[in-house]
Design an enzyme around this catalytic site. Structure first.
Site, mmCIF file in Angstrom:
data_model
loop_
_atom_site.group_PDB
_atom_site.id
_atom_site.type_symbol
_atom_site.label_atom_id
_atom_site.label_comp_id
_atom_site.label_asym_id
_atom_site.label_seq_id
_atom_site.Cartn_x
_atom_site.Cartn_y
_atom_site.Cartn_z
ATOM 1 N N LEU A 356 14.383 50.480 48.907
ATOM 2 C CA LEU A 356 13.356 51.435 48.466
ATOM 3 C C LEU A 356 12.056 51.251 49.227
ATOM 4 C CD1 LEU A 356 13.894 51.224 44.601
ATOM 5 C CD2 LEU A 356 14.530 53.127 46.085
ATOM 6 N N GLY A 359 7.559 44.975 51.109
ATOM 7 C CA GLY A 359 6.269 44.445 50.710
ATOM 8 C C GLY A 359 6.005 43.135 51.426
ATOM 9 N N GLY A 362 8.799 40.715 50.358
ATOM 10 C CA GLY A 362 10.209 40.977 50.566
ATOM 11 C C GLY A 362 10.571 42.437 50.354
ATOM 12 N N LYS A 363 11.883 42.692 50.241
ATOM 13 C CA LYS A 363 12.396 44.046 50.097
ATOM 14 C C LYS A 363 12.622 44.395 48.621
ATOM 15 C CE LYS A 363 14.925 43.968 54.504
ATOM 16 N NZ LYS A 363 16.265 44.087 55.134
ATOM 17 N N LYS A 379 13.653 43.473 43.243
ATOM 18 C CA LYS A 379 12.748 42.904 44.248
ATOM 19 C C LYS A 379 13.321 41.554 44.695
ATOM 20 C CE LYS A 379 8.002 41.141 44.705
ATOM 21 N NZ LYS A 379 6.740 40.920 43.965
ATOM 22 N N ASP A 475 -4.132 42.327 43.110
ATOM 23 C CA ASP A 475 -3.549 43.075 44.237
ATOM 24 C C ASP A 475 -3.429 44.555 43.886
ATOM 25 O OD1 ASP A 475 -2.637 43.243 46.805
ATOM 26 O OD2 ASP A 475 -0.571 42.703 46.350
#
Length: 660
Positions: A356, A359, A362-363, A379, A475
């Site tokens: 999707l 980041g 990671g993916k 995640k 964040d």
């Protein structure tokens, strides 16, 4: 060969024994199969098969089987120190069972807590727990049981021939329900206890809430809702020390083999979870010609050799890969743990086609849980990521307890060797960042953007003031705002979050975040506060209104920093020149002006000059107005008092509120 056999007989039991820690206040038992299990007392027909399955009864008539942990467990404070009121400790157990019927099957089995191993029980309807003199309910019995009954008996008020019941001192259940479980969407699915397939059970008693929960499922993951909850104080039922274990029975015509595949138990703690897919299973009956003696001996010797090699390999792997073990922190954190196999299957072996997004840590993969068909987002934290185990635990412990309509819900987690995975509810429309910058075909109108801003503001207010502790996100940015199927904004990714108590000061820490959203004071103090979240939210508001990132390296020098560019255009009387051209002039000018002004106010270099999230939410809701004259975001023109900001707000009810 002799050495391998000696390993199984001596060292393997010590491995399982090492998982058991007994004390007056805390007990932890763990049997992922019963091979080599010592300290299990077997009575009547109960026996442990050579593959590690505990068999309570076989397909024989009129028998009972009982298996108890051989040492008594302390369930209450000693009589000399016990306080008044509820004295029973909390406890938790997890086990897997399998019932294989013959003819009509029966009668059933129980998980039981009893005062003595000598129950003088009889077969048939009494489930290997009671007899004809005590089954109808005596307070002197001191017996607690959860029954899994497969025979409908009107005489003891059974619900049906496939039910789960809670029994207190009696065979007549205090409460019972048909065997079933909830899937991830809350839908109920009926179960057949005698299907011959493994079924997993969780029984949890909370002494503070005086509530007992029973949860069952044919899958390894624990459903989010129990099938049976019952408010009861067990203090009068349980003695100071009790025995725990399982009982079962068959009848003259109704016969079944009752198996326990694995078992864990804890007092004043959470029982360790069992992986349903790794537990031993009952052996299938073989038909046909008998195996010759030489062949039988050869198979037996070969099996012992293979088991010895496997056991030795298992021991060495466990010894040298400590990270794979279930550590104490894994038993304490909130959401349930998914099996790695389950998530691997859901994401089609973590296929690149299911990615999707990417980041810093990671993916993120799209997945579909194999049984419930529920869509999830997984995640997978990269091994090269700076988000290590500490941040992983922080994200689970933090967002796992948070409940707000504008926060992405954490469903669960998984740790397999060095793989760290988080499972979230699936957000159908992806990230806000994608709508603003990446996909020209998907453009949010102003009404949708304004609702996203209000949603994220509401979420931050909850984190700062509405939760039992202060949660600083650290964040806040467009890529961490996800949109659900109705395009509502949901704040996500708590890997960098910090938590501290209301009224206390945050600790100094390393500076983390994303360029353009970092408050300037972080480089000086290293302390993230609610004010630094407000700064990042100010950058987000300007980003949504202007359709530009907070810092544009390729822009003209005077337009490189978004907040300064907005301020300059305001001074020139061209405030609406900064609005995203993709809106084509279709927007509410009052709302846009308010968002731009709030964005600049939140982006003030001085933390005390910024509004709090409560003030921002009140402005967005129309309770407080923003004045036409407002302060510069940086430089000497900021002034130095909180009153400078408060002077920019017009309201009759602002007294008592404070800014950052």
């Amino acid at each position: 060969m002799a050495a391998s056999f000696l390993f199984i007989k001596i060292f393997l039991p010590l491995i399982f024994l090492s998982t058991q820690t007994l004390s007056s206040q805390y007990t932890q038992l763990f049997y992922p199969g019963f091979n080599g299990s010592i300290n299990i007392s077997l009575k009547e027909s109960a026996e442990i098969e050579n593959n590690g399955v505990l068999r309570l009864t076989s397909n024989s008539q009129n028998i009972i089987g009982q298996a108890f942990y051989a040492s008594p467990i302390q369930f209450k404070k000693s009589s000399s120190t016990a306080a008044r009121g509820r004295g029973a400790f909390s406890f938790s157990t997890c086990f897997a069972f399998c019932i294989i019927p013959e003819n009509d099957g029966g009668h059933g089995f129980t998980f039981a807590i009893v005062p003595s191993e000598d129950l003088r029980a009889i077969p048939q309807r009494f489930l290997g727990l009671f007899n004809e003199t005590n089954f109808y309910g005596k307070s002197s019995n001191h017996i607690f049981a959860v029954e899994f009954d497969t025979i409908y008996d009107v005489g003891i008020k059974d619900l049906d021939n496939d039910h789960v019941g809670i029994d207190l001192n009696s065979l007549i259940s205090n409460i019972s329900v048909h065997a079933a479980y909830f899937d991830d969407l809350g839908k109920v699915h009926n179960l057949s206890l005698q299907s011959g397939k493994p079924i997993k059970v969780w029984i949890d008693y909370d002494s503070d809430e005086i509530t007992l929960h029973v949860t069952i499922s044919p899958h390894s993951s624990k459903p989010r809702s129990p099938i049976l909850s019952y408010r009861v104080d067990l203090s009068s039922v349980l003695n100071e020390e009790m025995y725990i274990g399982f009982t079962a029975s068959t009848g003259l015509l109704s016969r079944s083999s009752h198996y326990i595949l694995g078992w864990s138990f804890a007092v004043n703690g959470r029982a360790r979870d069992l992986d349903l897919y790794s537990l031993p299973l009952p052996k299938k009956k073989k038909t046909g010609e008998k195996i010759s003696l030489p062949l039988y001996v050869s198979i037996t010797i070969g099996s012992i050799f293979v088991i010895s090699v496997f056991a030795l390999g298992f021991y060495l792997v466990r010894k040298y890969k400590k990270s794979d073990e279930i550590e104490p922190w894994e038993l304490q954190i909130g959401p349930h743990r998914y099996s790695y196999r389950e998530l691997k299957k859901a994401t089609r072996n973590f296929s690149d086609k299911e990615v999707l997004g990417y980041g810093g840590s990671g993916k993120v993969y799209r997945g579909i849980l194999p049984i419930s068909k529920t869509q999830i987002a997984v995640k997978r934290i990269s091994r090269d990521s700076k988000q290590g185990l500490r941040e992983f635990v922080t994200e689970i412990a933090t967002i796992g307890m948070l409940r707000h309509r504008n926060l992405v819900q954490l469903l669960g987690w998984c740790r397999q060797q060095q793989d760290l995975l988080l499972v979230y509810e699936f957000m159908e429309n992806g990230s806000l960042d994608n709508y603003l910058f990446d996909d020209p075909r998907t453009i949010l109108n102003w009404e949708q953007r304004f609702e996203v801003i209000k949603g994220v503001a509401s979420a931050l207010l909850y984190l700062h003031e509405g939760y039992k502790q202060v949660v600083i996100h650290r964040d806040v940015k467009a890529s961490n705002v996800l949109l659900d199927d109705e395009l509502n904004g949901r704040l996500a990714d708590f890997g960098l979050a910090k938590v501290y108590e209301h009224g206390s000061a945050p600790d100094t820490t390393r500076v983390v975040g994303t360029l353009g959203y970092l408050a300037p004071e972080l480089s000086r103090t290293g302390k993230s506060t609610t004010c630094s979240d407000v700064y990042a939210f100010g950058a987000l508001m300007l980003e949504v209104a202007c359709g530009r990132r907070p810092v544009e390296v390729k822009a003209l020098p005077e337009e490189m920093t978004l907040v300064d560019w907005v301020w300059d255009k305001y001074r020139e009387g061209q405030l609406f020149a900064v609005v995203d051209p993709k809106l084509r002039g279709v927007y509410d000018e009052v709302e846009v002006a308010m968002v731009l002004k709030l964005g600049v106010m939140c982006s003030n270099n001085e933390p005390k000059q910024r509004p709090s999230m409560r003030q921002v939410v009140r402005c967005l809701d129309g309770e407080i107005g923003v004045a036409d004259e407002w302060k510069a975001p940086s430089g000497g023109s900021n002034g130095g008092a909180v009153g400078d900001f408060l002077g920019c707000l017009t309201s009759t009810s602002i007294s008592g509120e404070s800014s950052c």
